[in-house]
Design an enzyme around this catalytic site. Structure first.
Site, mmCIF file in Angstrom:
data_model
loop_
_atom_site.group_PDB
_atom_site.id
_atom_site.type_symbol
_atom_site.label_atom_id
_atom_site.label_comp_id
_atom_site.label_asym_id
_atom_site.label_seq_id
_atom_site.Cartn_x
_atom_site.Cartn_y
_atom_site.Cartn_z
ATOM 1 N N LYS A 100 1.372 -2.400 6.609
ATOM 2 C CA LYS A 100 2.099 -3.649 6.863
ATOM 3 C C LYS A 100 1.843 -4.168 8.269
ATOM 4 O O LYS A 100 1.702 -3.387 9.220
ATOM 5 C CB LYS A 100 3.606 -3.438 6.667
ATOM 6 C CG LYS A 100 3.975 -2.774 5.356
ATOM 7 C CD LYS A 100 5.473 -2.523 5.252
ATOM 8 C CE LYS A 100 5.793 -1.523 4.179
ATOM 9 N NZ LYS A 100 5.495 -0.129 4.548
ATOM 10 N N HIS B 76 5.444 -7.532 7.187
ATOM 11 C CA HIS B 76 6.571 -6.601 7.177
ATOM 12 C C HIS B 76 7.928 -7.301 7.111
ATOM 13 O O HIS B 76 8.823 -6.838 6.394
ATOM 14 C CB HIS B 76 6.490 -5.703 8.416
ATOM 15 C CG HIS B 76 7.125 -4.372 8.223
ATOM 16 N ND1 HIS B 76 6.677 -3.236 8.851
ATOM 17 C CD2 HIS B 76 8.168 -3.962 7.460
ATOM 18 C CE1 HIS B 76 7.423 -2.196 8.483
ATOM 19 N NE2 HIS B 76 8.336 -2.627 7.651
ATOM 20 N N ASP C 75 2.335 4.567 1.173
ATOM 21 C CA ASP C 75 2.799 3.347 1.845
ATOM 22 C C ASP C 75 3.142 3.653 3.298
ATOM 23 O O ASP C 75 4.020 4.464 3.585
ATOM 24 C CB ASP C 75 4.034 2.807 1.125
ATOM 25 C CG ASP C 75 4.595 1.557 1.790
ATOM 26 O OD1 ASP C 75 4.325 0.456 1.281
ATOM 27 O OD2 ASP C 75 5.302 1.678 2.816
ATOM 28 N N TYR D 57 5.224 2.129 11.954
ATOM 29 C CA TYR D 57 5.570 3.540 11.748
ATOM 30 C C TYR D 57 4.785 4.438 12.698
ATOM 31 O O TYR D 57 5.144 5.594 12.893
ATOM 32 C CB TYR D 57 5.265 3.987 10.310
ATOM 33 C CG TYR D 57 5.997 3.259 9.223
ATOM 34 C CD1 TYR D 57 7.042 2.375 9.494
ATOM 35 C CD2 TYR D 57 5.645 3.447 7.884
ATOM 36 C CE1 TYR D 57 7.698 1.703 8.472
ATOM 37 C CE2 TYR D 57 6.302 2.791 6.869
ATOM 38 C CZ TYR D 57 7.316 1.907 7.160
ATOM 39 O OH TYR D 57 7.960 1.254 6.142
#
Length: 279
Positions: free
Chosen positions: A79, A112, A49, A54
């Site tokens: 996401k 998200h 994930d 990120y």
């Protein structure tokens, strides 16, 4: 009983999703995330994930590409970030994520955050519906959505979310949201299941851990799965990645499950989705 790392739950569209995966929140791109994902795949994880925000999708993709695991055995989630909400923006952001990951399709794509101040999540969801209908992604869902956000999606769109990934741990077990999701066939998934390590010194959990000869982290992850919640603990340490997956040789008793349930304080560690508006 969920009995192995290969065990899956069936989403409301028939797609099978592993109960346990590796999360890579706050894992640096490059060597750090590459090694984490590589280790996880070697241990036997099949679910990874990540997220656009990120900024490590490329490292995740490199580890996947260099692994010997067939693509159809993997379950890869990313996401859509808040700045890319809106129909056209979401479609473009999906293509960027797919390119960074080096994949032809995704297994799960999530919005998200609802970002209510922008009022675009229903429009954004329609873009995810298009991606799903076009076969670009096997399942679509949301992250950090509360009941009223989910009701907006269900009431205004064609396809019901398959997953809702939220903050979930023994001190914030979100029973009302969990029950709503179960009633509507939406799989709940836990991020930050260990409360970023904040639960590892809890005396009740420590006592239960001794009883089963397991770590506190393993008890929490097992509790997640026995409550019917998919979980994605993060670690960059190889021994922790392996330890987090060693939770399939025991089952928590009903009594111990109840003890853990009593730890709930309805207390968020992170932002309330109604107030989180970072772009």
């Amino acid at each position: 009983m969920v009995s192995s790392l290969k065990s899956t739950t069936t989403l409301n569209n028939g797609v099978e999703m592993p109960w346990l995966g590796l999360g890579v929140f706050q894992v640096k791109d490059g060597e750090d995330v590459f090694n984490s994902v590589k280790t996880a795949l070697e241990v036997g994880y099949r679910s990874i994930d990540t997220a656009a925000i990120y900024k490590n999708e490329e490292g995740v993709g490199k580890a996947i590409a260099e692994s010997n695991v067939p693509r159809d055995e993997l379950f890869i989630t990313t996401k859509l970030w808040n700045a890319d909400q809106g129909y056209d923006s979401a479609l473009a952001a999906f293509e960027k994520s797919l390119e960074k990951l080096g994949l032809d399709y995704l297994d799960l794509y999530l919005i998200h955050w609802p970002l209510p101040s922008q009022g675009k999540y229903v429009e954004t969801w329609r873009a995810l519906e298009k991606l799903y209908k076009d076969g670009r992604v096997r399942a679509i869902g949301v992250s950090n959505f509360k009941i009223h956000h989910l009701e907006d999606i269900i009431g205004n769109c064609e396809i019901k979310p398959m997953v809702n990934q939220v903050e979930y741990h023994p001190r914030f077990n979100q029973w009302q949201l969990h029950n709503f999701c179960k009633k509507n066939g939406i799989q709940l998934e836990a991020w930050s299941p260990l409360m970023q390590g904040g639960l590892l010194d809890d005396p009740t959990l420590g006592e239960i851990a001794k009883k089963y000869n397991k770590s506190t982290a393993q008890i929490i992850i097992r509790w997640d799965i026995q409550t019917g919640v998919v979980t994605i603990p993060k670690s960059v340490k190889p021994h922790r990645i392996a330890e987090n997956a060693d939770i399939f040789d025991f089952e928590l008793s009903k009594e111990d499950m109840e003890k853990i349930n009593t730890l709930n304080q309805d207390k968020r560690m992170f932002a309330d989705p109604d107030d989180f508006n970072r772009i």
